[in-house]
Design a protein around this motif. Structure first.
Motif, PDB file in Angstrom:
ATOM      1  N   ILE A  96       0.851  -1.189   0.000  1.00 28.19           N
ATOM      2  CA  ILE A  96       0.000   0.000   0.000  1.00 28.19           C
ATOM      3  C   ILE A  96       0.887   1.241   0.000  1.00 28.19           C
ATOM      4  O   ILE A  96       1.801   1.367   0.815  1.00 28.19           O
ATOM      5  N   GLU A  97       0.633   2.128  -0.925  1.00 37.39           N
ATOM      6  CA  GLU A  97       1.405   3.369  -0.993  1.00 37.39           C
ATOM      7  C   GLU A  97       0.650   4.457  -0.244  1.00 37.39           C
ATOM      8  O   GLU A  97      -0.483   4.786  -0.582  1.00 37.39           O
ATOM      9  N   LYS A  98       1.282   5.004   0.774  1.00 36.40           N
ATOM     10  CA  LYS A  98       0.663   6.066   1.560  1.00 36.40           C
ATOM     11  C   LYS A  98       1.066   7.413   0.995  1.00 36.40           C
ATOM     12  O   LYS A  98       2.212   7.641   0.662  1.00 36.40           O
ATOM     13  N   GLY A  99       0.079   8.273   0.875  1.00 37.29           N
ATOM     14  CA  GLY A  99       0.361   9.576   0.298  1.00 37.29           C
ATOM     15  C   GLY A  99      -0.676  10.598   0.705  1.00 37.29           C
ATOM     16  O   GLY A  99      -1.486  10.370   1.591  1.00 37.29           O
ATOM     17  N   PRO A 100      -0.701  11.729   0.010  1.00 37.53           N
ATOM     18  CA  PRO A 100      -1.614  12.827   0.353  1.00 37.53           C
ATOM     19  C   PRO A 100      -3.080  12.445   0.276  1.00 37.53           C
ATOM     20  O   PRO A 100      -3.916  13.044   0.930  1.00 37.53           O
ATOM     21  N   SER A 101      -3.408  11.411  -0.548  1.00 37.67           N
ATOM     22  CA  SER A 101      -4.817  11.054  -0.712  1.00 37.67           C
ATOM     23  C   SER A 101      -5.431  10.592   0.589  1.00 37.67           C
ATOM     24  O   SER A 101      -6.644  10.598   0.745  1.00 37.67           O
ATOM     25  N   GLU A 102      -4.584  10.189   1.570  1.00 36.48           N
ATOM     26  CA  GLU A 102      -5.114   9.714   2.843  1.00 36.48           C
ATOM     27  C   GLU A 102      -5.781  10.836   3.639  1.00 36.48           C
ATOM     28  O   GLU A 102      -6.557  10.586   4.549  1.00 36.48           O
ATOM     29  N   ALA A 103      -5.499  12.064   3.251  1.00 36.68           N
ATOM     30  CA  ALA A 103      -6.125  13.182   3.959  1.00 36.68           C
ATOM     31  C   ALA A 103      -7.631  13.178   3.781  1.00 36.68           C
ATOM     32  O   ALA A 103      -8.364  13.724   4.588  1.00 36.68           O
TER      33      ALA A 103
END
Length: 324
Positions: A288-295
């Motif tokens: 899983i790639e964590k990035g800004p979309s998690e906001a």
């Protein structure tokens, strides 16, 4: 003009015939019985096969192939398809891994379609009496021009919604709280305001509450696919009552969809209960790639927490476009 029309008909026929190749992997080449209308390298095309292919043509253009020339053009395209299929087999493409995967995908899809038709579609019916009974019991819902203006606060859990509701009861400002805690990026900057919308624009759970609330009132937590909403109706525009004949067809389709969904949920729920299912979450979450979309986590598809139907990405053409 005539020459242009003939070219158009031929192009349509060819597209349909070639689509038949793509839609049913592995099919073609074996005669299905009946009088032979053509033969391609000893592979027969029968009249039964020809007629079945014509039946696949959309009804509005089927008359094009009900003349001697039209039937000859259509047969020429069936012959073309058979020539191409034979060349593909000659090249050994039936053994190609990509082809085999597509055949397996098609078989799975066909099985799913058949079992859903048998267990859901064929077992759920909506009759005239069902439609009339629902209309009479919910006359207030059927108005043309009826609109509601509402604001909402979207949060992830019911507990968060209850806490926000308690603060509102104690005097907190709805718009300020929406700006602070709402997960809907499209409305939080406007204090949760969604503008005016009519029936059919919002997801059903949201719509039902919004149209039943008096102006100025705040709802209890409402659960939708996006999370939990607190809804505040700010204005209402009364509409003109509709007659049964105006809404019967659309209402029948809506009731049928609802009935089919309930039947599907019940049937699949039973299957899942009876099945032995294990899930390896550790393996599932690898990579899983964590990035800004998690906001925007929990705010719905593409970061949208707006309860408009368009955000669902899968509604019928009878639905109206997303709101203002």
């Amino acid at each position: 003009m005539k020459r242009s029309w003939n070219f158009g008909a031929g192009a349509i026929a060819l597209a349909i015939v070639l689509a038949g190749c793509q839609g049913k992997p592995g099919q073609g080449g074996a005669a299905s019985g009946g009088e032979v209308v053509a033969e391609v390298n000893r592979t027969k095309i029968t009249l039964d096969e020809f007629n079945k292919e014509v039946e696949k043509v959309p009804p509005m253009i089927r008359p094009m192939f009900n003349t001697e020339k039209g039937r000859k053009d259509f047969l020429d395209d069936l012959i073309l398809r058979e020539v191409v299929l034979q060349e593909a087999r000659k090249q050994g493409l039936e053994q190609d891994a990509d082809y085999q995967r597509k055949v397996a995908d098609f078989k799975r899809g066909a099985l799913l379609e058949m079992v859903l038709r048998r267990e859901v579609e064929e077992k759920t019916k909506v009759g005239d009496e069902d439609v009339k009974k629902h209309f009479e019991a919910h006359r207030a819902e059927f108005k043309t021009g009826e609109e509601v203006r509402a604001s909402h606060i979207l949060v992830k859990t019911e507990e968060e919604a209850r806490k926000a509701q308690e603060k509102l009861t104690q005097g907190a400002d709805f718009a300020s709280m929406a700006k602070d805690v709402s997960l809907d990026p499209g409305s939080k900057g406007k204090g949760g305001d969604l503008g005016f919308f009519s029936r059919g624009q919002m997801v059903p759970e949201f719509e039902q509450v919004a149209f039943s609330l008096p102006a100025g009132k705040v709802s209890p937590p409402v659960k939708t696919q996006f999370g939990y909403h607190l809804i505040k109706v700010t204005k209402k525009k009364e509409g003109k009552p509709q007659e049964y004949e105006e809404v019967a067809a659309h209402l029948r389709q809506r009731l049928l969809r609802e009935k089919q969904k309930a039947a599907f949920d019940s049937w699949v729920g039973g299957l899942k209960t009876a099945a032995k299912i294990t899930v390896n979450e550790g393996a599932l979450n690898k990579g899983i790639e964590k990035g800004p979309s998690e906001a925007s986590e929990g705010a719905g598809p593409a970061g949208k927490g707006n309860p408009h139907k368009a955000a669902e990405g899968k509604k019928e053409s009878t639905d109206k476009p997303a709101g203002k």
